[in-house]
Design a protein around this motif. Structure first.
Motif, PDB file in Angstrom:
ATOM      1  N   MET A 145       0.650  -1.136  -0.025  1.00 18.28           N
ATOM      2  CA  MET A 145      -0.090  -0.052   0.138  1.00 18.28           C
ATOM      3  C   MET A 145       0.943   1.243  -0.055  1.00 18.28           C
ATOM      4  O   MET A 145       1.839   1.354   0.738  1.00 18.28           O
ATOM      5  CB  MET A 145      -1.068   0.032   1.175  1.00 18.28           C
ATOM      6  CG  MET A 145      -1.841  -1.133   1.328  1.00 18.28           C
ATOM      7  SD  MET A 145      -3.183  -1.157   2.480  1.00 18.28           S
ATOM      8  CE  MET A 145      -4.149   0.550   1.967  1.00 18.28           C
ATOM      9  N   THR A 146       0.523   2.173  -0.865  1.00 18.54           N
ATOM     10  CA  THR A 146       1.023   3.600  -0.774  1.00 18.54           C
ATOM     11  C   THR A 146       0.275   4.429  -0.249  1.00 18.54           C
ATOM     12  O   THR A 146       0.494   5.668   0.075  1.00 18.54           O
ATOM     13  CB  THR A 146       1.447   3.824  -2.281  1.00 18.54           C
ATOM     14  OG1 THR A 146       0.161   4.088  -3.049  1.00 18.54           O
ATOM     15  CG2 THR A 146       2.286   3.101  -3.003  1.00 18.54           C
ATOM     16  N   VAL A 147      -0.978   4.380   0.353  1.00 15.79           N
ATOM     17  CA  VAL A 147      -1.689   5.400   1.006  1.00 15.79           C
ATOM     18  C   VAL A 147      -1.452   5.081   2.450  1.00 15.79           C
ATOM     19  O   VAL A 147      -1.801   4.023   2.875  1.00 15.79           O
ATOM     20  CB  VAL A 147      -3.216   5.201   0.620  1.00 15.79           C
ATOM     21  CG1 VAL A 147      -4.015   5.969   1.711  1.00 15.79           C
ATOM     22  CG2 VAL A 147      -3.653   5.205  -0.840  1.00 15.79           C
ATOM     23  N   ASP A 153      -1.749  11.623   0.992  1.00 12.11           N
ATOM     24  CA  ASP A 153      -1.294  10.706  -0.170  1.00 12.11           C
ATOM     25  C   ASP A 153      -2.689  10.370  -1.248  1.00 12.11           C
ATOM     26  O   ASP A 153      -2.522   9.986  -2.368  1.00 12.11           O
ATOM     27  CB  ASP A 153      -1.058   9.270   0.147  1.00 12.11           C
ATOM     28  CG  ASP A 153       0.083   9.508   1.312  1.00 12.11           C
ATOM     29  OD1 ASP A 153       1.003  10.211   1.113  1.00 12.11           O
ATOM     30  OD2 ASP A 153       0.239   8.692   2.169  1.00 12.11           O
ATOM     31  N   LEU A 174      -2.606  10.211  -5.823  1.00 14.67           N
ATOM     32  CA  LEU A 174      -2.585   9.130  -6.232  1.00 14.67           C
ATOM     33  C   LEU A 174      -3.911   8.971  -7.071  1.00 14.67           C
ATOM     34  O   LEU A 174      -3.995   8.459  -8.298  1.00 14.67           O
ATOM     35  CB  LEU A 174      -2.574   8.166  -5.217  1.00 14.67           C
ATOM     36  CG  LEU A 174      -2.949   6.563  -5.498  1.00 14.67           C
ATOM     37  CD1 LEU A 174      -1.648   6.018  -6.401  1.00 14.67           C
ATOM     38  CD2 LEU A 174      -2.918   5.603  -4.204  1.00 14.67           C
ATOM     39  N   CYS A 197      -1.025   1.585  -8.674  1.00 14.73           N
ATOM     40  CA  CYS A 197      -1.205   0.911  -7.350  1.00 14.73           C
ATOM     41  C   CYS A 197      -2.169  -0.330  -7.650  1.00 14.73           C
ATOM     42  O   CYS A 197      -2.654  -0.828  -8.474  1.00 14.73           O
ATOM     43  CB  CYS A 197      -1.916   2.019  -6.565  1.00 14.73           C
ATOM     44  SG  CYS A 197      -3.666   2.326  -6.838  1.00 14.73           S
ATOM     45  N   ASP A 229      -5.030  -0.260  -2.321  1.00 13.34           N
ATOM     46  CA  ASP A 229      -4.814   1.238  -2.531  1.00 13.34           C
ATOM     47  C   ASP A 229      -6.154   1.734  -3.171  1.00 13.34           C
ATOM     48  O   ASP A 229      -6.681   2.589  -2.706  1.00 13.34           O
ATOM     49  CB  ASP A 229      -3.708   1.768  -3.295  1.00 13.34           C
ATOM     50  CG  ASP A 229      -2.483   1.811  -2.297  1.00 13.34           C
ATOM     51  OD1 ASP A 229      -2.587   2.101  -1.188  1.00 13.34           O
ATOM     52  OD2 ASP A 229      -1.390   1.639  -3.076  1.00 13.34           O
ATOM     53  N   ARG A 252      -5.504   0.527   8.100  1.00  6.74           N
ATOM     54  CA  ARG A 252      -4.745   1.632   7.275  1.00  6.74           C
ATOM     55  C   ARG A 252      -5.787   2.873   7.407  1.00  6.74           C
ATOM     56  O   ARG A 252      -5.440   4.021   7.711  1.00  6.74           O
ATOM     57  CB  ARG A 252      -4.554   1.497   6.118  1.00  6.74           C
ATOM     58  CG  ARG A 252      -3.732   2.694   5.343  1.00  6.74           C
ATOM     59  CD  ARG A 252      -2.550   2.832   5.805  1.00  6.74           C
ATOM     60  NE  ARG A 252      -1.458   1.808   6.275  1.00  6.74           N
ATOM     61  CZ  ARG A 252      -0.605   1.351   5.286  1.00  6.74           C
ATOM     62  NH1 ARG A 252      -0.630   1.912   4.220  1.00  6.74           N
ATOM     63  NH2 ARG A 252       0.024   0.288   5.549  1.00  6.74           N
TER      64      ARG A 252
END
Length: 406
Positions: free
Chosen positions: A81-83, A88, A92, A320, A324, A364
């Motif tokens: 995950m990038t969030v 963020d 994205l 992603c 995400d 998250r």
């Protein structure tokens, strides 16, 4: 199908699960209206419906439907995950929109559909409590058209709207009972079908010769239209965007929800991730992260259709993975997503591999502190559908999320 027959079907299915708190969607909607009218301010909501494992269905399936698959070993979903924070989300989301529409600035289309008001719609199953049906026609590149039906309820005390998106030609049972329950609860309902399916035309321009029209039967035949300058994801994602523009401009609803099954579940995963105007989303039997695509017992691997495949859309899915996308659909004030997966689904995205990421994505969103995400594992049946139990949970969740209908 008559209303009496529909409710009888739902009641039989509910009884089979043995869920004591499960009620039919129509009964739930009626109870919601009555409770909203007479409930004291601050009154506790009804308890969430519970659906136990269907023992008969479970006994007919092997242990692969009950145990975590080998594919989860060594996978750190946190690292996928990038969030990580609310800041963020916007960049994205903009990157995904820009890739899908190949548009500078990462902005969704502002187009409006062609609108025909008060139409007959023999393509649809029968519904009750409908004041008017409008046909919205969305014009897409290469001459493709997408038809969306807007059903306005005879009465509504709240003015909310809901999108329902069907999949790759599934029979109308889930669509009919879901849309009817929403109409009974006073929602304006928009009905979507996947490109080329149900009432949507199959004709579009030949990319090599625009003067020639060709008929396309399958999404997997869209290869010639996918180029570096054009993403065929527009065929899937632009109809809800254009329909949303119409709903927002014409009715200014306090909220818009989205529910979808199978391919429509994929759309109900991806589109709310790109458009925060969708406040609550309920994708059913529609997706798994890529590391789990070979994990479902049936079929194995579950690659997904054209629009789901990373090998067909490497730039989009290179931005992603699905965890995400789940997060993007859930983050925001009053936003929430409930992913619904059928453990014993007769088609796809079955088993329990989703347990490997459910807690990570949910936590998250909790850490971000704005929005809500959860996963409902439905083991009450063995169909590729939104079950009566799952629909009762959706309606309950809508009540709680909206704070009882005013």
């Amino acid at each position: 199908m008559s209303r009496r027959r529909l409710l009888g079907t739902l009641g039989t299915a509910a009884a089979a699960t043995g869920a004591a708190t499960l009620m039919t969607p129509a009964a739930h909607a009626e109870g919601t209206r009555a409770g909203a009218a007479g409930a004291a301010p601050g009154a506790a909501p009804a308890p969430r419906p519970v659906g136990p494992v269907n023992a008969e269905v479970a006994a007919a399936h092997d242990p692969a439907y009950k145990t975590l698959p080998q594919e989860v070993v060594g996978v750190d979903v946190e690292e996928l995950m990038t969030v990580h924070a609310e800041e963020d989300v916007a960049p994205l989301r903009a990157a995904l929109v820009q890739e899908a529409w190949k548009s500078a600035g990462g902005r969704l289309p502002e187009a409006l559909p062609e609108v025909e008001r008060g139409v007959e719609a023999p393509e649809l199953p029968a519904f009750e409590g409908v004041r008017r049906i409008d046909r919205l026609t969305v014009s897409l590149p290469y001459g493709l058209r997408s038809i969306v039906f807007l059903l306005l309820p005879r009465r509504s005390d709240h003015g909310r709207f809901a999108f329902y998106h069907n999949g790759h030609g599934e029979e109308f049972g889930t669509m009919q009972r879901t849309a009817q329950a929403l109409l009974d609860a006073g929602y304006g309902v928009l009905l979507f079908a996947m490109p080329l399916y149900h009432w949507n035309p199959k004709e579009l321009q030949d990319p090599a010769d625009p003067s020639r029209t060709v008929t396309v039967e399958s999404h997997n035949d869209l290869v010639p239209w996918e180029t570096a300058e054009f993403s065929t994801l527009r065929f899937f994602l632009e109809p809800p965007a254009v329909a949303m523009n119409h709903v927002q401009r014409t009715y200014r609803p306090p909220s818009v929800q989205m529910i979808g099954l199978s391919g429509g579940g994929w759309t109900t995963t991806v589109y709310p991730a790109l458009d925060p105007r969708v406040t609550r989303s309920y994708p059913a039997a529609g997706s798994l992260p890529f590391f789990l695509r070979s994990a479902p017992p049936k079929p194995s691997p579950t690659t997904g259709d054209w629009e789901q495949r990373k090998d067909r859309h490497p730039a989009f899915y290179g931005i992603c993975d699905f965890p995400d996308l789940y997060a993007l659909a859930a983050v925001g004030e009053n936003r929430r997503q409930m992913q619904i997966l059928n453990r014993f689904d007769a088609c796809c995205f079955n088993g329990v591999g989703h347990r490997s990421y459910e807690a990570v994505v949910r936590q998250r969103i909790e850490v971000i502190g704005n929005g809500h995400w959860e996963l409902l594992e439905d083991a009450t049946h063995g169909e590729h559908a939104i079950s009566p139990f799952a629909l009762s949970v959706i309606l309950w969740d809508l009540d709680v999320a909206c704070g009882h209908l005013p």
